[in-house]
Design an enzyme around this catalytic site. Sequence first.
Site, PDB file in Angstrom:
ATOM      1  N   ASP A  39      23.728  31.261  53.016  1.00 58.59           N
ATOM      2  CA  ASP A  39      24.012  31.919  54.295  1.00 58.59           C
ATOM      3  C   ASP A  39      23.109  31.313  55.352  1.00 58.59           C
ATOM      4  OD1 ASP A  39      25.518  34.921  54.791  1.00 58.59           O
ATOM      5  OD2 ASP A  39      24.193  34.205  56.391  1.00 58.59           O
ATOM      6  N   ASN A  92      33.435  31.408  51.810  1.00 56.67           N
ATOM      7  CA  ASN A  92      33.776  32.620  52.549  1.00 56.67           C
ATOM      8  C   ASN A  92      33.193  32.661  53.954  1.00 56.67           C
ATOM      9  OD1 ASN A  92      34.027  35.804  52.782  1.00 56.67           O
ATOM     10  ND2 ASN A  92      31.832  35.330  52.946  1.00 56.67           N
ATOM     11  N   TYR A 158      40.900  30.442  65.474  1.00 54.54           N
ATOM     12  CA  TYR A 158      40.783  31.187  64.213  1.00 54.54           C
ATOM     13  C   TYR A 158      42.083  31.078  63.412  1.00 54.54           C
ATOM     14  CZ  TYR A 158      39.359  35.030  61.097  1.00 54.54           C
ATOM     15  OH  TYR A 158      39.020  35.792  59.987  1.00 54.54           O
ATOM     16  N   LYS A 162      42.467  29.246  59.790  1.00 59.41           N
ATOM     17  CA  LYS A 162      42.845  29.971  58.570  1.00 59.41           C
ATOM     18  C   LYS A 162      44.154  29.430  57.982  1.00 59.41           C
ATOM     19  CE  LYS A 162      39.258  32.743  58.388  1.00 59.41           C
ATOM     20  NZ  LYS A 162      38.221  32.548  57.346  1.00 59.41           N
ATOM     21  N   ILE A 191      39.056  44.033  57.806  1.00 62.32           N
ATOM     22  CA  ILE A 191      38.137  44.666  56.850  1.00 62.32           C
ATOM     23  C   ILE A 191      36.914  45.144  57.624  1.00 62.32           C
ATOM     24  CG2 ILE A 191      36.774  44.294  54.742  1.00 62.32           C
ATOM     25  CD1 ILE A 191      39.837  43.876  54.328  1.00 62.32           C
ATOM     26  N   THR A 193      33.563  45.253  58.405  1.00 64.34           N
ATOM     27  CA  THR A 193      32.325  44.497  58.130  1.00 64.34           C
ATOM     28  C   THR A 193      31.592  44.343  59.456  1.00 64.34           C
ATOM     29  OG1 THR A 193      33.234  42.324  58.658  1.00 64.34           O
ATOM     30  CG2 THR A 193      33.560  43.099  56.399  1.00 64.34           C
TER      31      THR A 193
HETATM   32  P1  NAI Z   1      30.372  39.005  58.208  1.00 59.53           P
HETATM   33  O1  NAI Z   1      29.994  38.622  59.597  1.00 59.53           O
HETATM   34  O2  NAI Z   1      30.048  40.361  57.688  1.00 59.53           O
HETATM   35  O3  NAI Z   1      29.721  37.963  57.194  1.00 59.53           O
HETATM   36  C1  NAI Z   1      29.796  36.584  57.414  1.00 59.53           C
HETATM   37  C2  NAI Z   1      28.569  35.936  56.814  1.00 59.53           C
HETATM   38  O4  NAI Z   1      28.663  34.533  57.065  1.00 59.53           O
HETATM   39  C3  NAI Z   1      27.266  36.432  57.469  1.00 59.53           C
HETATM   40  O5  NAI Z   1      26.329  36.721  56.463  1.00 59.53           O
HETATM   41  C4  NAI Z   1      26.841  35.254  58.319  1.00 59.53           C
HETATM   42  O6  NAI Z   1      25.431  35.153  58.462  1.00 59.53           O
HETATM   43  C5  NAI Z   1      27.424  34.083  57.553  1.00 59.53           C
HETATM   44  N1  NAI Z   1      27.624  32.895  58.366  1.00 59.53           N
HETATM   45  C6  NAI Z   1      28.116  32.825  59.635  1.00 59.53           C
HETATM   46  N2  NAI Z   1      28.114  31.540  60.045  1.00 59.53           N
HETATM   47  C7  NAI Z   1      27.638  30.809  59.018  1.00 59.53           C
HETATM   48  C8  NAI Z   1      27.402  29.419  58.833  1.00 59.53           C
HETATM   49  N3  NAI Z   1      27.631  28.527  59.813  1.00 59.53           N
HETATM   50  N4  NAI Z   1      26.908  29.007  57.654  1.00 59.53           N
HETATM   51  C9  NAI Z   1      26.633  29.887  56.657  1.00 59.53           C
HETATM   52  N5  NAI Z   1      26.822  31.211  56.780  1.00 59.53           N
HETATM   53  C10 NAI Z   1      27.326  31.662  57.952  1.00 59.53           C
HETATM   54  O7  NAI Z   1      31.911  38.640  58.090  1.00 59.53           O
HETATM   55  P2  NAI Z   1      33.075  39.105  57.106  1.00 59.53           P
HETATM   56  O8  NAI Z   1      33.944  40.005  57.861  1.00 59.53           O
HETATM   57  O9  NAI Z   1      32.545  39.530  55.794  1.00 59.53           O
HETATM   58  O10 NAI Z   1      33.876  37.738  56.963  1.00 59.53           O
HETATM   59  C11 NAI Z   1      33.786  36.895  55.848  1.00 59.53           C
HETATM   60  C12 NAI Z   1      34.997  35.989  55.808  1.00 59.53           C
HETATM   61  O11 NAI Z   1      36.173  36.778  55.711  1.00 59.53           O
HETATM   62  C13 NAI Z   1      35.173  35.116  57.050  1.00 59.53           C
HETATM   63  O12 NAI Z   1      35.639  33.835  56.652  1.00 59.53           O
HETATM   64  C14 NAI Z   1      36.245  35.847  57.836  1.00 59.53           C
HETATM   65  O13 NAI Z   1      36.977  34.980  58.669  1.00 59.53           O
HETATM   66  C15 NAI Z   1      37.084  36.384  56.698  1.00 59.53           C
HETATM   67  N6  NAI Z   1      37.912  37.511  57.060  1.00 59.53           N
HETATM   68  C16 NAI Z   1      37.347  38.659  57.578  1.00 59.53           C
HETATM   69  C17 NAI Z   1      38.167  39.702  57.948  1.00 59.53           C
HETATM   70  C18 NAI Z   1      37.622  40.963  58.531  1.00 59.53           C
HETATM   71  O14 NAI Z   1      38.421  41.724  59.088  1.00 59.53           O
HETATM   72  N7  NAI Z   1      36.336  41.243  58.424  1.00 59.53           N
HETATM   73  C19 NAI Z   1      39.629  39.616  57.778  1.00 59.53           C
HETATM   74  C20 NAI Z   1      40.097  38.399  57.197  1.00 59.53           C
HETATM   75  C21 NAI Z   1      39.259  37.386  56.862  1.00 59.53           C
END
Ligand code: NAI
Length: 252
Positions: A39, A92, A158, A162, A191, A193
């Site tokens: 991360d 992810n 985005y 995706k 989701i 988050t």
């Molecule tokens: P989140 O913001 O809770 O977690 C994302 C994590 O990725 C964080 O820990 C952040 O520090 C890390 N991160 C961000 N940029 C980074 C980088 N350049 N290198 C390494 N780590 C990095 O986000 P969430 O919601 O858990 O999203 C996770 C994945 O799921 C993403 O790919 C998002 O596009 C996808 N997603 C999320 C949805 C939602 O509604 N939350 C829906 C569909 C997909």
Amino acid sequence: MDNQRFEGKVAIVTGGASGIGFACSAIFARGGARVVIADINEEIGNRAVSDIKGEGGDAIFTRTDVGRPADVEAMVEAAIQSFGRLDIAVNNAGIGGESAPTGSYSIEGWDKVISINLSSVFYCMRYEIPRMLESGGGSIVNMASILGSVGFANSPAYVAAKHGVVGLTKNAALEYAKQGVRVNSVGPGFIVTPLIEQSMDEATQAYISGLHAMGRMGEPQEVADMVAFLCSDQASFMTGGYYLVDGGYTAQ
Ligand code: NAI
């Protein structure tokens, strides 16, 4: 430990410190895997490791910016140096990016989202797959979205990223199917988050909830359960797929 279905396995989860990624890290650790939490955020990364160790699991943190190929290569090497093999990878990490229509979306905003949400998935697979082949095979899950199959106004980068993740997944699946590396993508609906909580006010969250047939957003655990299934031996005939976890969002 709720079961031992990942006993002896080593798993990398990018963006593994928060939200969906943390739920995935935790489910692998509970199943007996040794987990590499990769991360960009060191503080929450270290906290995630302590949480997992507090539950009796085994994990390390490696600070990684998935938009930088050298960081991604170092992440995979950290897994090999610490745990000796690589069996599972959940690519992810991702960001939401700016909200604007295509005709006024910034070039810098486009480049950033494509780098972190799409190019990163290529970089990850580029370095993970050779190590998985050395370990005798493996399973990769790339985190797409419902926006890997439908559009969403004001999110051109985005949505493009995706859709790209779904295509990259199919391609890698074809290339390595006979060598024991399975590659799938998951398409979550919205989701709850930090990514969502930080970018939407309450009224927007209520509107978005209503776009799902179930009338609510999902929980990180509901996505992690699908990811864990795809990475388990129960999914042995599944590769190249794109699996929705979307409360009926795309069915209507
Ligand atoms: P989140 O913001 O809770 O977690 C994302 C994590 O990725 C964080 O820990 C952040 O520090 C890390 N991160 C961000 N940029 C980074 C980088 N350049 N290198 C390494 N780590 C990095 O986000 P969430 O919601 O858990 O999203 C996770 C994945 O799921 C993403 O790919 C998002 O596009 C996808 N997603 C999320 C949805 C939602 O509604 N939350 C829906 C569909 C997909």
